[in-house]
Design a protein around this motif. Structure first.
Motif, PDB file in Angstrom:
ATOM      1  N   THR A  20       8.364  46.656 -73.163  1.00 39.39           N
ATOM      2  CA  THR A  20       8.016  47.818 -73.974  1.00 39.39           C
ATOM      3  C   THR A  20       7.596  48.991 -73.085  1.00 39.39           C
ATOM      4  O   THR A  20       8.010  50.139 -73.300  1.00 39.39           O
ATOM      5  CB  THR A  20       6.879  47.467 -74.948  1.00 39.39           C
ATOM      6  OG1 THR A  20       7.314  46.419 -75.819  1.00 39.39           O
ATOM      7  CG2 THR A  20       6.473  48.658 -75.775  1.00 39.39           C
ATOM      8  N   THR A  39       0.968  44.428 -82.515  1.00 33.35           N
ATOM      9  CA  THR A  39       1.865  43.899 -83.544  1.00 33.35           C
ATOM     10  C   THR A  39       1.262  42.713 -84.284  1.00 33.35           C
ATOM     11  O   THR A  39       1.292  42.648 -85.516  1.00 33.35           O
ATOM     12  CB  THR A  39       3.199  43.477 -82.901  1.00 33.35           C
ATOM     13  OG1 THR A  39       3.705  44.557 -82.122  1.00 33.35           O
ATOM     14  CG2 THR A  39       4.206  43.106 -83.963  1.00 33.35           C
ATOM     15  N   TRP A  82       2.384  51.815 -82.539  1.00 37.21           N
ATOM     16  CA  TRP A  82       3.003  51.307 -83.772  1.00 37.21           C
ATOM     17  C   TRP A  82       1.901  51.198 -84.815  1.00 37.21           C
ATOM     18  O   TRP A  82       0.932  50.455 -84.645  1.00 37.21           O
ATOM     19  CB  TRP A  82       3.672  49.958 -83.512  1.00 37.21           C
ATOM     20  CG  TRP A  82       4.089  49.191 -84.717  1.00 37.21           C
ATOM     21  CD1 TRP A  82       3.706  47.923 -85.053  1.00 37.21           C
ATOM     22  CD2 TRP A  82       4.985  49.612 -85.755  1.00 37.21           C
ATOM     23  NE1 TRP A  82       4.291  47.544 -86.230  1.00 37.21           N
ATOM     24  CE2 TRP A  82       5.079  48.557 -86.683  1.00 37.21           C
ATOM     25  CE3 TRP A  82       5.693  50.799 -85.991  1.00 37.21           C
ATOM     26  CZ2 TRP A  82       5.869  48.648 -87.828  1.00 37.21           C
ATOM     27  CZ3 TRP A  82       6.481  50.883 -87.136  1.00 37.21           C
ATOM     28  CH2 TRP A  82       6.563  49.824 -88.033  1.00 37.21           C
ATOM     29  N   GLU A 105       9.991  47.373 -93.110  1.00 36.11           N
ATOM     30  CA  GLU A 105      10.180  46.901 -91.732  1.00 36.11           C
ATOM     31  C   GLU A 105      10.261  45.386 -91.627  1.00 36.11           C
ATOM     32  O   GLU A 105      10.248  44.843 -90.524  1.00 36.11           O
ATOM     33  CB  GLU A 105       9.033  47.413 -90.851  1.00 36.11           C
ATOM     34  CG  GLU A 105       8.930  48.915 -90.790  1.00 36.11           C
ATOM     35  CD  GLU A 105      10.208  49.546 -90.260  1.00 36.11           C
ATOM     36  OE1 GLU A 105      10.657  49.165 -89.171  1.00 36.11           O
ATOM     37  OE2 GLU A 105      10.766  50.417 -90.967  1.00 36.11           O
ATOM     38  N   ARG A 158      13.287  44.415 -89.401  1.00 37.54           N
ATOM     39  CA  ARG A 158      13.186  44.880 -88.015  1.00 37.54           C
ATOM     40  C   ARG A 158      12.012  44.253 -87.277  1.00 37.54           C
ATOM     41  O   ARG A 158      12.032  44.146 -86.050  1.00 37.54           O
ATOM     42  CB  ARG A 158      13.078  46.412 -87.982  1.00 37.54           C
ATOM     43  CG  ARG A 158      14.415  47.114 -88.156  1.00 37.54           C
ATOM     44  CD  ARG A 158      14.258  48.615 -87.962  1.00 37.54           C
ATOM     45  NE  ARG A 158      13.591  49.238 -89.087  1.00 37.54           N
ATOM     46  CZ  ARG A 158      14.233  49.773 -90.125  1.00 37.54           C
ATOM     47  NH1 ARG A 158      15.542  49.769 -90.160  1.00 37.54           N
ATOM     48  NH2 ARG A 158      13.556  50.326 -91.125  1.00 37.54           N
ATOM     49  N   MET A 159      10.978  43.838 -88.010  1.00 39.00           N
ATOM     50  CA  MET A 159       9.789  43.266 -87.374  1.00 39.00           C
ATOM     51  C   MET A 159       9.914  41.773 -87.102  1.00 39.00           C
ATOM     52  O   MET A 159       9.027  41.170 -86.486  1.00 39.00           O
ATOM     53  CB  MET A 159       8.561  43.507 -88.257  1.00 39.00           C
ATOM     54  CG  MET A 159       7.968  44.882 -88.116  1.00 39.00           C
ATOM     55  SD  MET A 159       6.921  45.011 -86.648  1.00 39.00           S
ATOM     56  CE  MET A 159       5.551  43.969 -87.130  1.00 39.00           C
ATOM     57  N   THR A 185      -2.798  54.125 -80.472  1.00 34.66           N
ATOM     58  CA  THR A 185      -2.695  53.732 -81.885  1.00 34.66           C
ATOM     59  C   THR A 185      -3.765  54.390 -82.737  1.00 34.66           C
ATOM     60  O   THR A 185      -4.222  53.820 -83.722  1.00 34.66           O
ATOM     61  CB  THR A 185      -2.768  52.194 -82.041  1.00 34.66           C
ATOM     62  OG1 THR A 185      -2.123  51.572 -80.942  1.00 34.66           O
ATOM     63  CG2 THR A 185      -2.042  51.741 -83.309  1.00 34.66           C
ATOM     64  N   LEU A 227       4.297  55.697 -78.207  1.00 32.56           N
ATOM     65  CA  LEU A 227       4.521  54.253 -78.070  1.00 32.56           C
ATOM     66  C   LEU A 227       3.706  53.447 -79.073  1.00 32.56           C
ATOM     67  O   LEU A 227       3.863  52.242 -79.161  1.00 32.56           O
ATOM     68  CB  LEU A 227       4.141  53.801 -76.653  1.00 32.56           C
ATOM     69  CG  LEU A 227       5.262  53.737 -75.611  1.00 32.56           C
ATOM     70  CD1 LEU A 227       4.693  53.324 -74.251  1.00 32.56           C
ATOM     71  CD2 LEU A 227       6.342  52.761 -76.027  1.00 32.56           C
ATOM     72  N   SER A 254       9.884  59.253 -80.168  1.00 27.73           N
ATOM     73  CA  SER A 254       9.503  57.859 -80.418  1.00 27.73           C
ATOM     74  C   SER A 254      10.172  56.937 -79.403  1.00 27.73           C
ATOM     75  O   SER A 254      11.203  57.266 -78.808  1.00 27.73           O
ATOM     76  CB  SER A 254       9.907  57.442 -81.833  1.00 27.73           C
ATOM     77  OG  SER A 254      11.317  57.422 -81.955  1.00 27.73           O
ATOM     78  N   SER A 255       9.562  55.767 -79.236  1.00 22.82           N
ATOM     79  CA  SER A 255      10.151  54.738 -78.378  1.00 22.82           C
ATOM     80  C   SER A 255       9.877  53.392 -79.022  1.00 22.82           C
ATOM     81  O   SER A 255       8.777  53.151 -79.531  1.00 22.82           O
ATOM     82  CB  SER A 255       9.544  54.786 -76.977  1.00 22.82           C
ATOM     83  OG  SER A 255      10.112  53.803 -76.135  1.00 22.82           O
ATOM     84  N   GLN A 256      10.866  52.530 -79.005  1.00 29.02           N
ATOM     85  CA  GLN A 256      10.707  51.199 -79.597  1.00 29.02           C
ATOM     86  C   GLN A 256      11.571  50.230 -78.815  1.00 29.02           C
ATOM     87  O   GLN A 256      12.728  50.519 -78.490  1.00 29.02           O
ATOM     88  CB  GLN A 256      11.106  51.217 -81.082  1.00 29.02           C
ATOM     89  CG  GLN A 256      10.440  50.140 -81.923  1.00 29.02           C
ATOM     90  CD  GLN A 256      11.176  48.824 -81.918  1.00 29.02           C
ATOM     91  OE1 GLN A 256      12.351  48.776 -81.579  1.00 29.02           O
ATOM     92  NE2 GLN A 256      10.496  47.758 -82.286  1.00 29.02           N
TER      93      GLN A 256
END
Length: 322
Positions: A131, A42, A232, A55, A58-59, A209, A230, A255-257
């Motif tokens: 996470t 991130t 991003w 985003e 949300r970020m 990623t 997982l 998806s998972s967040q």
């Protein structure tokens, strides 16, 4: 009181800025930071100016300063000692979702006292362990499953640590870097290169990623298996090979967040309970091997281009405060 904090002020550019701190009010605490953890996922996107405009809200991290894209005070893995605040917190080591800053004010509701025996240095993994835990819940992985984890970065390795405790599970860690085999052995799981990844997994968790990693993950899934994503990617458009056996195998790409608790736990769990569970999972000495570099806080702005460079060596970098 004066504090110093890391601010990303432009693409590939960060600096330390000073700010005044008032005395804590009722329900607040003053924390003197000991360690913070740097996220190569991130925070790299933030440093590279790759947070999508869609985003921006949300970020936002809970105690973030500024606004995307720049300037922003960002980060979410601070561990320190309470120097002023309610009596029950005084002198206690705590974890907080706070940016990189040498001292800060925070509501006591955001402070998580560390379990007895958990080192403050290892506690920087708390956010990433949340996470990983949420991802394992979302994947549905359980005892006896054949589990493949693609991507041996920090989140992938924390997933591996959790999966290694599932009774009877056959766990394989897949990565392009053969040096990760030693860490897999430390966790008591198998290691494979992408070319040698298992092909009949019950659950596959992807955390590399990279598009190539996603292709490996889909190729490792058995009939009607779940592939949990997982990674991003920020603004990147990622090709997914949804031809081949994707439909005939009836695969599920999920998806998972961490911003939401996994649906399987949501009726009973809140964020505090999940955070406390993540801290308890860090009582695992094997995880110290994931910390591969310490950087002194004053040196952090100059070190970030190297730490966030493509293919940068190492795993978790921790920031050391005096």
């Amino acid at each position: 009181m004066t504090a110093r904090a890391l601010w990303t002020v432009a693409k590939h550019q960060a600096e330390l800025r000073s700010e005044r701190l008032r005395a804590p009010k009722a329900g607040e605490a003053l924390v003197r930071t000991l360690w913070s953890g740097l996220s190569r996922g991130t925070e790299r996107l933030v440093f590279n100016g790759m947070v999508p405009e869609s985003e921006y809200d949300r970020m936002r991290a809970p105690m973030m300063g500024g606004h995307f894209p720049f300037p922003v005070k960002y980060g979410y893995a601070a561990v320190g000692i309470v120097d002023d605040g309610p009596d029950e917190f005084m002198g206690r080591p705590v974890f907080c979702l706070h940016p990189h800053q040498d001292r800060f004010l925070a509501p006591v509701t955001m402070l998580a006292p560390l379990p007895e025996g958990l080192s403050p240095r290892r506690a920087v993994f708390a956010a990433n362990m949340e996470t990983a835990l949420n991802g394992v819940w979302d994947s549905g992985a359980g005892p006896g499953d054949r589990i493949v984890i693609v991507g041996a970065g920090i989140v992938g390795l924390l997933v591996t640590a959790i999966a290694s405790h599932l009774p009877g599970a056959e766990v394989t860690l897949v990565d392009v870097d053969d040096s990760r085999a030693g860490i897999a052995a430390r966790f008591g799981v198998a290691f494979a290169s992408p070319a040698a990844a298992p092909k009949d997994a019950d659950v596959v968790i992807h955390a590399s990623t990279t598009p190539e990693g996603l292709a490996t993950a889909l190729g490792s899934a058995g009939m009607e298996a779940t592939v949990l994503e997982l990674s991003w990617y920020g603004q990147r458009i990622v090709p997914a090979p949804l031809g081949d056996a994707f439909h005939s195998q009836r695969l599920r790409l999920v998806s998972s967040q961490v911003g939401q608790i996994a649906p399987s736990r949501r009726p009973r769990w809140d964020y505090g309970r999940r955070r406390d569970a993540a801290l308890r999972l860090l009582a695992d000495d094997r995880l110290d091997a994931l910390i591969t570099e310490e950087v002194a806080f004053p040196d952090l702005p100059a070190a970030l281009p190297r730490l966030f460079a493509p293919g940068a060596a190492g795993l978790q970098t921790v920031i050391r405060y005096s």
